[in-house]
Design a protein around this motif. Structure first.
Motif: not given
Length: 677
Positions: A522-526
């Motif tokens: 999720x962090x990487x996608x943001x």
């Protein structure tokens, strides 16, 4: 009530009015007909009168033997005519004329108790002076001439019958104790509380050596006065691990210690890691090494139960393992010295055990516990190495389950013991052939789930499963092919047993991996979304006719562009790695290398994406604000380091654990130097 036993006659008395009537030389009885008749220099005794010491009294009094014990009457007491009269009686009295009652007088001493607890000697002096002033008010100014502070400083001021010296010593008030001892007699320091402990026992428990020195200087007998359950102050200090106090009291107590005391002291020093003191005791009396205590244990039995005393028994984390290689740090140096001394104690103890005949040696190594197998269970490699080097036959010893020390090491997942099997050469083929009562060989034991105490030292269920698989593979390397497919009494092979015992751990490992991967993805996608948008909305905008960025020639813009591109590529790579973890099959073998490697790559690229994203943002701020705020570069750079550093610190332990267990030397790393032979 006055205790007549405390009054002692120094000189003979003159008796008038009765033939042969004399007062006993040892004690003066104070009877019920003792009127308050005294010379001007004498203060009559009363329940409020002070403690009188070395008091010379000239009195004319009528005396009768006390019917119910000695007590003091008022001035209206009449004397019978036949009562013998004592004239010019010269008496030296030592009496506690301030009676100590359990509850009534405790409130009176609250100021003294508080002063002793806080170490406020000025307040204590003020309290003593107030007591003297009270005496003067009640009995006249001359009464102060015969008053001293002894009755106050030796009074029982708590329900536990503790004196001010007990309280001050326990509170570690050095100056207060020094001043208090000056006002006390030598025998006053021997006063005990309800638990039979002297103030020196309290000082020993406090660990302040100077307090003990002050008391012992006043009364050298104190170290030999036993406290609760017959414990000496030295033993109290040893149980609490006060090294300096132990050394001082050991030198002051040598004339008072019995053999039983020395045995208890030796066991206590080993228990509290005071190995230098233990070595001193053993050097003076080596036979104590084989003497058992009240639990039938010797010092060797106790030491086999102390993994923290040895380097191999300490489960150091990453930072502690790193710092342990720097002996110049005081804490590290002290730890290394303790580990070295523990090994020396084992050598001395074992040297004395080897002097026993086979029967007595076997009895010592078998009852009440087996130190060799206890050490193997706890992973104390140095302990076992010392014993095996001097007595190799221990290699063939088995426990009640017909298991050797290596079987015990495998069952309890003690890798530092197990790797010793490589030091015995071809003999390991004979050792590994042992089977227990259920026909389990060593590989069956490796197939069982590790004890929770060992499993919980590893972070995350996935890494725990990896460690379990590593253990099975390592034991498999030393087994003969015949034993790999051997079935136990339940008809299970080692591999079948491993699969059954670790089914729940595989599920937990899968859940841990998926949860971790989902959160990180999720962090990487943001990050990928943000930096992708930033590439089309560059700081300062573009020229309308050509679409070229306005600040293209500025160095900060180049930093922005490179950082933004790296953030995009690394975040996308991180997303792909975590996605591959989510879609993995999660077989037991995947936990060995495949899943940990993907997790390492995902965390690495995620860290890079966060760092480069922050750099790109900082460069954008600098470009926008540089024309008016030249100083902005420094605070921006400092603030940019905060989130990157926090992420690194929070994830670094997990990251290093994965790296170490997957790509490092591993727990089964064998140094070039053999520990046994």
């Amino acid at each position: 009530m006055v205790n007549s036993d405390l009054f002692r006659v120094k000189e003979k008395v003159t008796v008038q009015g009765g033939k042969g009537s004399v007062v006993p030389r040892n004690f003066v009885s104070i009877g019920s007909c003792f009127p308050a008749v005294a010379s001007p220099n004498y203060a009559a005794a009363s329940p409020k009168s002070p403690h009188i010491m070395e008091t010379h009294v000239t009195a004319t009094a009528n005396i009768l033997p006390p019917p119910n014990g000695p007590h003091i009457m008022g001035t209206s007491a009449a004397a019978p005519p036949n009562c013998p009269r004592i004239t010019e009686t010269r008496v030296t009295a030592t009496a506690n004329i301030l009676p100590i009652t359990p509850h009534a007088n405790l409130v009176r001493y609250v100021p003294l108790y508080q002063a002793a607890l806080k170490g406020d000697w000025e307040r204590a002096e003020k309290f003593l002076q107030e007591q003297q002033k009270e005496i003067c008010q009640h009995y006249g100014p001359n009464s102060a001439l015969i008053y001293d502070y002894r009755s106050i400083v030796t009074a029982r001021i708590t329900n536990a019958s503790e004196t001010a010296l007990h309280i001050a010593a326990g509170a570690r008030r050095v100056h207060f104790v020094e001043e208090l001892v000056k006002l006390m007699h030598r025998e006053d320091l021997e006063l005990k509380n309800k638990d039979d402990n002297t103030a020196l026992c309290f000082a020993a428990a406090s660990g302040i050596t100077q307090i003990a020195k002050v008391m012992v200087a006043k009364n050298p007998k104190l170290p030999g006065i036993r406290g609760n359950k017959g414990a000496t102050p030295l033993y109290v200090a040893t149980l609490l691990g006060h090294r300096d106090m132990v050394w001082y009291l050991y030198s002051a107590s040598k004339n008072f210690l019995t053999e039983h005391d020395l045995v208890k002291l030796l066991i206590a020093t080993v228990t509290t890691n005071l190995f230098n003191v233990a070595l001193e005791i053993l050097s003076k009396c080596p036979p104590l090494a084989i003497v058992r205590d009240e639990n039938e244990e010797t010092a060797l039995h106790i030491l086999a139960q102390k993994p923290s005393a040895f380097a191999s028994g300490c489960n150091f984390g990453i930072w502690k393992r790193f710092l342990y290689s720097f002996p110049y740090i005081k804490q590290v140096y002290d730890t290394k010295v303790m580990h070295f001394q523990a090994i020396e104690v084992v050598k001395v103890l074992w040297h004395e055990v080897l002097k026993l005949d086979d029967k007595n040696m076997s009895a010592l190594l078998r009852e009440p516990s087996r130190p060799l197998f206890v050490a193997a269970e706890l992973g104390i490699a140095e302990f076992i190495a010392v014993l095996l080097r001097d007595y190799p036959d221990l290699l063939w010893k088995v426990n009640s389950d017909n298991q050797s020390i290596f079987h015990t090491a495998v069952a309890h997942h003690q890798e530092k013991i197990f790797i010793l099997i490589h030091d015995i050469g071809a003999l390991k083929d004979l050792i590994t052939s042992y089977v227990d009562g259920n026909n389990n060989n060593m590989l069956h034991l490796a197939g069982n789930l590790a004890p929770s105490s060992r499993l919980n030292t590893i972070s995350g269920a996935a890494l725990q499963m990896q460690r379990e698989h590593q253990w099975f593979k390592e034991v498999e390397k030393v087994m003969q092919p015949l034993y790999m497919e051997m079935k136990n009494s339940e008809g299970k092979t080692p591999r079948t047993l491993f699969t059954e015992k670790h089914a729940n751990l595989v599920k937990e490992g899968e859940k841990w991996m998926k949860d971790t991967a989902s959160s990180c993805m999720i962090v990487a996608t943001l990050i990928a979304t943000v930096v992708f948008a930033a590439a089309f909305t560059v700081p300062g905008g573009n020229y309308d006719d050509k679409g070229i960025p306005v600040f293209l020639e500025v160095r900060s813009f180049i930093v922005f562009a490179i950082s933004d591109a790296l953030a995009l590529f690394s975040s996308i790579t991180s997303v792909l790695m975590f996605l591959s973890i989510l879609t993995s099959r999660y077989a037991a073998e995947d936990f060995l290398e495949t899943l940990p490697r993907r997790m390492v790559l995902g965390l690495t690229t995620l860290f890079v994406s966060i760092a480069t994203m922050v750099i790109a943002f900082s460069a954008t701020l600098f470009i926008v604000l540089r024309s008016r705020l030249d100083w902005i570069a420094i605070p921006i750079a400092i603030l940019a380091c905060v989130p990157v550093t926090m992420f690194a610190l929070l994830q670094f332990p997990l990251f290093m654990d994965i790296i170490h267990s997957t790509h490092g030397f591993g727990i089964f790393y064998r140094p070039g130097k053999h520990m046994l032979y």
